[in-house]
Design a protein around this motif. Structure first.
Motif, PDB file in Angstrom:
ATOM      1  N   SER A  74       0.840  -1.201   0.000  1.00 20.81           N
ATOM      2  CA  SER A  74       0.000   0.000   0.000  1.00 20.81           C
ATOM      3  C   SER A  74       0.869   1.242   0.000  1.00 20.81           C
ATOM      4  O   SER A  74       0.457   2.303  -0.430  1.00 20.81           O
ATOM      5  CB  SER A  74      -0.890   0.011   1.230  1.00 20.81           C
ATOM      6  OG  SER A  74      -0.097   0.022   2.400  1.00 20.81           O
ATOM      7  N   ASP A  75       2.099   1.125   0.500  1.00 17.81           N
ATOM      8  CA  ASP A  75       3.003   2.262   0.482  1.00 17.81           C
ATOM      9  C   ASP A  75       3.821   2.222  -0.798  1.00 17.81           C
ATOM     10  O   ASP A  75       4.008   1.166  -1.389  1.00 17.81           O
ATOM     11  CB  ASP A  75       3.928   2.214   1.703  1.00 17.81           C
ATOM     12  CG  ASP A  75       4.495   0.820   1.966  1.00 17.81           C
ATOM     13  OD1 ASP A  75       3.909  -0.149   1.465  1.00 17.81           O
ATOM     14  OD2 ASP A  75       5.517   0.715   2.654  1.00 17.81           O
ATOM     15  N   GLY A 107      -4.238  -3.808   0.076  1.00 16.30           N
ATOM     16  CA  GLY A 107      -2.946  -3.162   0.233  1.00 16.30           C
ATOM     17  C   GLY A 107      -2.446  -3.365   1.646  1.00 16.30           C
ATOM     18  O   GLY A 107      -3.209  -3.239   2.595  1.00 16.30           O
ATOM     19  N   ALA A 108      -1.171  -3.699   1.807  1.00 19.97           N
ATOM     20  CA  ALA A 108      -0.614  -3.861   3.146  1.00 19.97           C
ATOM     21  C   ALA A 108       0.676  -3.062   3.225  1.00 19.97           C
ATOM     22  O   ALA A 108       1.383  -2.901   2.229  1.00 19.97           O
ATOM     23  CB  ALA A 108      -0.348  -5.324   3.446  1.00 19.97           C
ATOM     24  N   LYS A 109       0.970  -2.564   4.415  1.00 13.37           N
ATOM     25  CA  LYS A 109       2.101  -1.656   4.560  1.00 13.37           C
ATOM     26  C   LYS A 109       3.395  -2.432   4.799  1.00 13.37           C
ATOM     27  O   LYS A 109       3.479  -3.224   5.719  1.00 13.37           O
ATOM     28  CB  LYS A 109       1.830  -0.722   5.735  1.00 13.37           C
ATOM     29  CG  LYS A 109       2.747   0.473   5.784  1.00 13.37           C
ATOM     30  CD  LYS A 109       2.170   1.527   6.706  1.00 13.37           C
ATOM     31  CE  LYS A 109       3.192   2.555   7.092  1.00 13.37           C
ATOM     32  NZ  LYS A 109       3.850   3.192   5.945  1.00 13.37           N
TER      33      LYS A 109
END
Lengths: 349, 330
Positions: A159-160, A196-198
């Motif tokens: 996500s980042d 999305g994952a950070k």
């Protein structure tokens, strides 16, 4: 009595801090998170040997480029190389440090690590939401011996903004025209499907928790956490596993010497054993630095790392650069990074 | 006050040393006034500075996309086309879900604590609520991702999906697949986070109700629920709404915990179990790697929008209170 004790302690403490401050100023750098573990390891060992420390802020490649352009750090670090014309415009010199690989990781009950093989087009179709079940014909055709479950595929992406995403989407753009036309390659893209994952750890956690999921992480991360990975079919049509030898194979086939600014993206390289999603990570310094002494210290550090840091890099699952490339980089330093008098800022041994 | 005292002093024929002392008191008062005024003005100055820099930073994005920035949901860093609709939607919906859960529960806890709770249980519950408020948001995020989300995915979500399957509108709202993380999960985590704010404020204002009012109502033969509805809540409505607004404010701006559990997809889905994103989560995720002026500017513009939303919420709360006061005949 007590008061004097405190005063003595305070004095000792101040002396300890003062001693540190009195040593040469730390080398300052900022940027990519992907090489942070190896830079930190190198910096730690380098400090023990020479007394010179390094302060590296792993704020992300985009941040690293911004900071070096703002001249708040001595060197910037980026996973995505700057194009030669951008380097020229900004007056920067770029060189690679280490190589790493990006690995698709999956969580499908009953499938062991490396049991599933995918090719580029299939991977792109999964990440575009065109393939939605694990027993889809396209996946089954690549894995005739494997019994695939009819679980829905859950896509997990970063996500980042991230150099990892840049390398991954760059690969998908090369192997799938659909992907190149509809999504493209960048450190952040408009993902057609998925969660999305950070960070690498976020993606790993997302994949670890969601049955039927697929994601992508740095190889170092997958190896340290024992994630279940897939094999890939490379440009030569060979099935390869993600391991150090295969990342090195991808790097070996590149003509670094003739790439201006070392602008080389190692995805989808030819060679029978080349892992297709491989990438180098880069350092940026000014060609005509305002403070040549600082840049000299930084180059001295990287010179030391090229000479003595290979084993440390391998320990952390990074691939050192081939010796010929290192020699080339050292020549570039002597040729391109000059002080006000036109003399090289640092000459490697 | 000092003036009055001084004239009194002079009138009484005090000597000049005492007079001097009095003057010094007056000077001290003026300094004190100046310092506090300065502190108050500092807030205005800071607020103004933040607004100005937000507006300045978002000009490139707003002038490029115009009103489309508010009405489109495409968020594409590659083609540099940005629309804020998905994060706005996510921010509003997660906050609403949080309030929907936290307000009834929070007020319920406050009523129990002030009206019904045996004294020995008051302290443990009170302390637990204050501790809940003190947990850093990153802890909620990690807990949400590693503990709550898997539980939610395997136990609650399949249940919700099957229960709402036959009901026309709700089956879209609660459509699968169960990812475990998404808008609804973020709403739940936010609810837990704002619960202590709402609870402790409502409990404090419930305590301000004069016992004589309550006792009189009980004396008339009212039940506890009647006392709460007819006396306690009307008497404390300003404070209760204040507590709810404080909770809403925290829910709108919460960043880390939401980022972990919302799924971070720039999309608006019919189902509240699907991944989404909020304004603050988008900024936190993307700012470090936002290359290109338009990208950075779009993220700052998101911040400006959050500012405006918060302002609207506060203004609406004020308006609501004014209406209620008029209705109550004050």
């Amino acid at each position: 009595m007590k008061l004097t004790n405190i005063a003595v302690a305070a004095g000792l403490f101040a002396a300890a801090i003062g001693l540190n401050a009195a040593q040469a100023a730390d080398i300052s750098g900022a940027g990519a998170t992907f090489p942070y573990p190896v830079y930190a390891k190198w910096a730690d060992t380098y400090k023990k040997e020479t007394g010179v420390g390094m302060n590296y802020q792993s704020i992300g490649s985009g941040g690293g480029i911004k900071q070096i352009k703002a001249k708040t750090v001595t060197f910037g670090a980026s996973d995505a190389p700057l194009k030669p014309e951008e380097l020229e415009k900004a007056g920067l010199v770029q060189f690679p440090t280490v190589i790493g690989g990006v690995v698709p990781i999956i969580n499908v009950p009953g499938l062991k690590p490396g049991e599933v093989t995918l090719d580029g087009q299939t991977l792109a179709d999964i990440f575009q939401g065109k393939i939605t079940k694990w027993d889809d014909e396209a996946i089954q055709k690549l894995n005739p011996q494997v019994k695939l479950p009819s679980t829905a595929i859950a896509v997990v992406h970063r996500s980042d903004g991230s150099g990892t995403s840049f390398v991954f989407t760059n690969y998908l753009s090369q192997v799938s025209k659909d992907w190149a036309d509809n999504v493209g390659a960048a450190s952040a893209v408009e993902w057609p499907v998925g969660l999305g994952a950070k960070g690498n750890e976020g993606v790993a956690a997302g994949v670890g928790q969601t049955q039927g999921s697929i994601g992508y992480v740095e190889y170092a991360f997958a190896a340290q956490n024992g994630m279940s990975y897939t094999k890939l079919i490379n440009k030569d049509g060979q099935t390869v596993a993600p391991d150090a030898a295969n990342f090195a194979a991808a790097a070996a086939n590149v003509d670094w010497a003739n790439a201006p600014g070392y602008y080389v993206i190692l995805t989808n390289e030819p060679g029978a054993t080349s892992w297709p999603i491989t990438a180098a990570t880069f350092i940026l310094v000014y060609a005509k630095p305002d403070k040549p002494a600082d840049v000299a210290e930084a180059l001295k550090f990287f010179n030391w790392a090229y000479d003595k840091g290979d084993a440390m890099a391998e320990e952390l699952h990074y691939i050192p650069l081939p010796d010929s490339v290192v020699a080339n980089i050292k020549a570039t330093w002597a040729k391109d990074i000059l002080d006000a008098d036109g003399k090289p800022v640092f000459t490697a041994n | 006050m000092v003036d009055a005292a001084m004239t009194g002093v002079i009138g009484a024929g005090m000597d000049s040393a005492k007079l001097k002392r009095m003057r010094r008191f007056r000077a001290g008062d003026a300094t004190f006034r100046g310092l506090t005024l300065g502190a108050a003005l500092l807030v205005l100055l800071l607020l103004g500075g933040v607004i100005l820099s937000l507006i300045h930073g978002s000009i490139p994005a707003l002038s490029t996309f115009g009103l489309d920035f508010l009405t489109t949901q495409s968020w594409n860093p590659v083609t540099e086309k940005f629309g804020a609709l998905a994060p706005i939607y996510g921010t509003v919906v997660t906050s609403l879900i949080a309030l929907l859960i936290a307000v009834p529960v929070g007020i319920g806890i406050a009523i129990f604590l002030t009206e019904l709770c045996p004294p020995w249980l008051k302290r443990p519950i009170g302390v637990a609520i204050e501790l809940l408020a003190g947990i850093p948001s990153i802890i909620y995020g990690i807990w949400g991702l590693f503990v709550f989300a898997p539980f939610f995915q395997t136990k609650i979500q399949p249940f919700l999906i099957s229960v709402f399957e036959p009901i026309p509108v709700l089956n879209n709202l609660f459509a699968g697949p169960p990812y475990g993380i998404g808008i609804l999960t973020a709403g739940f985590i936010l609810a837990i986070m704002v619960l202590p704010f709402i609870t402790s404020i409502t409990r404090d204002v419930f305590d301000t109700v004069p016992p004589v009012l309550k006792e009189a109502t009980y004396g008339l033969g009212c039940t506890t629920s009647e006392v709460v509805r007819k006396v306690v809540l009307p008497y404390t409505r300003v404070g209760v709404i204040g507590g709810v607004m404080l909770g809403l404010g925290r829910a709108l701006g919460e960043t880390m915990a939401v980022t972990f559990v919302i799924g971070n997809a720039h999309k608006i889905s019919a189902s509240i179990m699907a991944p989404g994103t909020t304004i603050s989560a988008s900024i936190a995720n993307e700012f470090t790697e936002a290359v290109g002026d338009l990208y950075t500017s779009s993220l700052i513009a998101l911040g400006l929008i959050l500012f405006v939303i918060t302002f609207i919420v506060l203004a609406a709360a004020r308006l609501l209170l004014m209406r209620m006061n008029v209705k109550a005949g004050n």
